[in-house]
Design a protein around this motif. Structure first.
Motif, mmCIF file in Angstrom:
data_model
loop_
_atom_site.group_PDB
_atom_site.id
_atom_site.type_symbol
_atom_site.label_atom_id
_atom_site.label_comp_id
_atom_site.label_asym_id
_atom_site.label_seq_id
_atom_site.Cartn_x
_atom_site.Cartn_y
_atom_site.Cartn_z
ATOM 1 N N GLY A 149 -21.911 -10.881 12.335
ATOM 2 C CA GLY A 149 -22.618 -10.234 11.378
ATOM 3 C C GLY A 149 -22.113 -10.012 9.957
ATOM 4 N N ASP A 150 -20.775 -10.295 9.676
ATOM 5 C CA ASP A 150 -20.259 -10.463 8.234
ATOM 6 C C ASP A 150 -21.025 -11.071 7.343
ATOM 7 O OD1 ASP A 150 -18.047 -8.780 8.912
ATOM 8 O OD2 ASP A 150 -16.847 -10.233 8.840
ATOM 9 N N GLU A 151 -21.172 -10.735 6.093
ATOM 10 C CA GLU A 151 -21.855 -11.352 5.181
ATOM 11 C C GLU A 151 -20.811 -12.158 4.155
ATOM 12 O OE1 GLU A 151 -25.729 -8.885 4.128
ATOM 13 O OE2 GLU A 151 -24.157 -8.818 2.872
ATOM 14 N N VAL A 152 -21.080 -13.340 4.033
ATOM 15 C CA VAL A 152 -20.442 -14.298 3.205
ATOM 16 C C VAL A 152 -21.167 -14.831 2.177
ATOM 17 C CG1 VAL A 152 -18.977 -16.494 3.160
ATOM 18 C CG2 VAL A 152 -18.845 -15.193 5.040
ATOM 19 N N ALA A 153 -20.738 -14.406 0.949
ATOM 20 C CA ALA A 153 -21.831 -14.779 -0.291
ATOM 21 C C ALA A 153 -21.126 -15.952 -0.920
ATOM 22 C CB ALA A 153 -21.902 -13.462 -1.389
ATOM 23 N N VAL A 154 -21.859 -17.100 -1.297
ATOM 24 C CA VAL A 154 -21.378 -18.228 -1.848
ATOM 25 C C VAL A 154 -21.823 -17.948 -3.448
ATOM 26 C CG1 VAL A 154 -21.568 -20.760 -2.203
ATOM 27 C CG2 VAL A 154 -21.798 -19.775 0.095
ATOM 28 N N ILE A 155 -20.781 -17.720 -4.269
ATOM 29 C CA ILE A 155 -20.987 -17.396 -5.521
ATOM 30 C C ILE A 155 -20.661 -18.601 -6.646
ATOM 31 C CG2 ILE A 155 -20.709 -15.398 -7.306
ATOM 32 C CD1 ILE A 155 -20.070 -13.674 -5.029
ATOM 33 N N PRO A 156 -21.484 -19.102 -7.183
ATOM 34 C CA PRO A 156 -20.952 -20.262 -8.215
ATOM 35 C C PRO A 156 -20.607 -19.495 -9.495
ATOM 36 C CG PRO A 156 -23.371 -20.009 -8.060
ATOM 37 C CD PRO A 156 -22.804 -19.016 -7.064
ATOM 38 N N PRO A 157 -20.283 -20.189 -10.360
ATOM 39 C CA PRO A 157 -20.040 -19.636 -11.792
ATOM 40 C C PRO A 157 -21.218 -19.298 -12.371
ATOM 41 C CG PRO A 157 -19.947 -21.935 -11.981
ATOM 42 C CD PRO A 157 -20.012 -21.718 -10.538
ATOM 43 N N ILE A 158 -21.365 -17.915 -13.096
ATOM 44 C CA ILE A 158 -22.574 -17.265 -13.489
ATOM 45 C C ILE A 158 -22.140 -17.173 -15.126
ATOM 46 C CG2 ILE A 158 -23.784 -14.994 -13.385
ATOM 47 C CD1 ILE A 158 -23.712 -15.419 -10.799
ATOM 48 N N SER A 159 -23.175 -17.693 -15.725
ATOM 49 C CA SER A 159 -22.928 -17.537 -17.062
ATOM 50 C C SER A 159 -23.906 -16.541 -17.632
ATOM 51 C CB SER A 159 -23.359 -19.083 -17.917
ATOM 52 O OG SER A 159 -24.562 -19.485 -17.540
ATOM 53 N N GLY A 160 -23.767 -16.009 -18.808
ATOM 54 C CA GLY A 160 -24.441 -15.107 -19.504
ATOM 55 C C GLY A 160 -24.339 -14.368 -20.763
ATOM 56 N N GLY A 161 -24.757 -13.512 -21.490
ATOM 57 C CA GLY A 161 -24.328 -13.161 -22.599
ATOM 58 C C GLY A 161 -24.491 -11.376 -22.597
#
Length: 83
Positions: free
Chosen positions: A71-83
Motif C-alpha cells: 500500500g505504499d505510495e511511490v510518486a514518479v516526479i519528473p523535473p518541474i518547471s515554472g516561474g
C-alpha cells in the motif's frame, strides 16, 4: 503491491496517473525504476531527470535500498518547471 503515482511528463508518457504494481518488498530505487519502465517503456527517456517520492520523501534513482510496505505510495516526479 505499491501504488505508483505519475506526475507531469511521467503521466503523459505512461498514459495514466496512477496504478498498482507488484514489486519485491526490498528493492533498490534503480531496480524499482527498471520495473516501472518494463511496464511503461516510454518512461525511459526521462530516466536521468526523474526522482521518486516514497512515503512522501524524495529518493534519487540509485543503489539505496527501499523497504516497501503493502500500500505504499511511490510518486514518479519528473523535473518541474515554472516561474
Amino acid at each position: 503491491q505499491v501504488s505508483v503515482l505519475y506526475f507531469a511528463r511521467s503521466a503523459e508518457l505512461a498514459g495514466l496517473r496512477c496504478e498498482t504494481l507488484s514489486v519485491p518488498r526490498q528493492i533498490t530505487a534503480l531496480q524499482l525504476w527498471e520495473e516501472i519502465v518494463k511496464v511503461h517503456p516510454r518512461l525511459a527517456v526521462i530516466r536521468d531527470q526523474v526522482v521518486f517520492a516514497v512515503r512522501q520523501e524524495y529518493v534519487l534513482l540509485g543503489d539505496q535500498l527501499l523497504v516497501l510496505q503493502a500500500g505504499d505510495e511511490v510518486a514518479v516526479i519528473p523535473p518541474i518547471s515554472g516561474g
